[in-house]
Each structure stands twice: as C-alpha cells, then as structure tokens.
Scaffold this motif. Structure first.
Motif, mmCIF file in Angstrom:
data_model
loop_
_atom_site.group_PDB
_atom_site.id
_atom_site.type_symbol
_atom_site.label_atom_id
_atom_site.label_comp_id
_atom_site.label_asym_id
_atom_site.label_seq_id
_atom_site.Cartn_x
_atom_site.Cartn_y
_atom_site.Cartn_z
ATOM 1 N N THR A 1 0.838 -1.201 0.000
ATOM 2 C CA THR A 1 0.000 0.000 0.000
ATOM 3 C C THR A 1 0.871 1.248 0.000
ATOM 4 O O THR A 1 2.074 1.175 0.220
ATOM 5 C CB THR A 1 -0.964 -0.017 1.211
ATOM 6 O OG1 THR A 1 -1.928 1.033 1.045
ATOM 7 C CG2 THR A 1 -0.236 0.157 2.525
ATOM 8 N N THR A 2 0.231 2.368 -0.236
ATOM 9 C CA THR A 2 0.950 3.639 -0.234
ATOM 10 C C THR A 2 0.924 4.261 1.153
ATOM 11 O O THR A 2 0.063 3.943 1.978
ATOM 12 C CB THR A 2 0.311 4.639 -1.217
ATOM 13 O OG1 THR A 2 -1.038 4.869 -0.820
ATOM 14 C CG2 THR A 2 0.372 4.140 -2.645
ATOM 15 N N SER A 3 1.835 5.167 1.370
ATOM 16 C CA SER A 3 1.862 5.922 2.619
ATOM 17 C C SER A 3 0.535 6.649 2.808
ATOM 18 O O SER A 3 -0.005 6.688 3.910
ATOM 19 C CB SER A 3 3.005 6.943 2.612
ATOM 20 O OG SER A 3 4.234 6.312 2.400
ATOM 21 N N VAL A 4 0.009 7.198 1.722
ATOM 22 C CA VAL A 4 -1.253 7.933 1.796
ATOM 23 C C VAL A 4 -2.374 7.014 2.264
ATOM 24 O O VAL A 4 -3.125 7.357 3.185
ATOM 25 C CB VAL A 4 -1.593 8.576 0.430
ATOM 26 C CG1 VAL A 4 -3.008 9.134 0.422
ATOM 27 C CG2 VAL A 4 -0.588 9.662 0.094
ATOM 28 N N GLN A 5 -2.509 5.837 1.656
ATOM 29 C CA GLN A 5 -3.569 4.902 2.049
ATOM 30 C C GLN A 5 -3.423 4.479 3.508
ATOM 31 O O GLN A 5 -4.398 4.431 4.254
ATOM 32 C CB GLN A 5 -3.548 3.647 1.165
ATOM 33 C CG GLN A 5 -3.997 3.870 -0.247
ATOM 34 C CD GLN A 5 -5.494 4.088 -0.373
ATOM 35 O OE1 GLN A 5 -6.273 3.816 0.525
ATOM 36 N NE2 GLN A 5 -5.902 4.600 -1.516
ATOM 37 N N CYS A 6 -2.203 4.195 3.909
ATOM 38 C CA CYS A 6 -1.969 3.752 5.284
ATOM 39 C C CYS A 6 -2.299 4.858 6.285
ATOM 40 O O CYS A 6 -3.015 4.636 7.257
ATOM 41 C CB CYS A 6 -0.519 3.308 5.447
ATOM 42 S SG CYS A 6 -0.159 2.648 7.092
#
Length: 171
Positions: A128-133
């Motif tokens: 996952t991306t930092s944004v999603q996390c």
C-alpha cells in the motif's frame, strides 16, 4: 567469478534473515538503491512473522512506481504456480483495482471479492501507499477504518520512510 554486488546483496539478505527472530520492535535498514532491499526486507518480515506468530506483512511505500516494481517481484515469488493462493498479495493504492470493476458491484450489491480483500487488507501480504496507510490510521469513516484491526499482529514495513513528513512540516 562472483560479482562483488552479488556478495553484498547476499550479505544484506543474510543480515536481514538473521535479524528476523529478534524481539519485536523498531528496526531500520539503510542500503543504497540496487542493494537488494526489496527481497531483504521481505526475508526479514517472513522470518519475523514466523518467529512471533504474526499474521501478515504490510509494506507501506511512498510512490506507485515502487509498489508496481515490488508487486512484480512478489507476484513471481508468491504465484499460484509456486503453490500460493491467488490473493496472497493485495495491492491497495489509487490505481489498483479489479480489472473491469467499476465499484458498482454485480447488481446484487456485492463488491468484487478482490476489491473487498483490498479494502479490508485481508491477505498475507499487503502493498500500500503511505497515503492509504495514513488515511486509514487517521480516518473517521468506517470504510477507511475497517482495515485497522489488520495491523495488529502484523509486520509493518515502511519503505523510503524518509519521505514521510516530520513533525516540523506537519501543521
């Protein structure tokens, strides 16, 4: 004749495997591009998870191109032909999705199985991306929060952690 880079990659990999059984905590890995971090981090995570009875590996990355590169490598390792479940790896980012899935479901109100797995982070390996996390951690909507319990008993790896904002830059 062994390539010196091959020896260095092997050493990094072996060091990460050796650190796997360590007591859970915070670990860092600093190595240059091309040193084999993608596989070394995975090796650490797999050994750490096995040693401590952890359920999944969540790899958080800042950029989509890094996720795509990592997904290609992991998809070969954890493929159906290698004996793994087809949904062993879930990519959860803005461009991931079930091909042909419009998000509308199948007319019965049901979303596709792959989409539900991604939304719930219900797989052994999550990319996952930092944004999603971070959105999941800070969200107030149930749809975003439903994956939080998946972080418990997980190995969480932040790749390129230096790209996250520090306290000084957060308003």
């Amino acid at each position: 004749v062994t390539n010196p880079f091959t020896r260095l990659r092997r050493r990094l990999y072996d060091d990460c495997v050796a650190a796997g059984p360590s007591t859970p905590g915070l670990f860092t890995l600093s190595a240059p591009t091309g040193s084999g971090k993608t596989l070394a981090m995975l090796a650490f995570a797999l050994h750490h998870a096995r040693e401590h009875g952890l359920r999944r590996i969540v790899l958080v990355m800042p950029f989509l191109n890094i996720i795509e590169q990592t997904a290609k490598i992991y998809s070969v390792l954890f493929s159906e032909t290698a004996g793994f479940h087809p949904h062993s790896i879930i990519e959860h980012h803005s461009l991931a999705g079930d091909p042909g899935d419009t998000g509308q479901g199948d007319g019965t109100g049901e979303k596709s199985h792959a989409r539900l797995l991604a939304e719930n982070w219900d797989a052994p390996i999550i990319l996952t991306t930092s944004v999603q996390c971070l959105e999941s951690l800070m969200a107030y909507r149930p749809s975003r929060c439903r994956k939080l319990h998946r972080l418990a008993k997980s190995v969480i790896l932040f790749d390129e952690v230096q790209t996250l904002p520090d306290r000084k830059s957060v308003v």
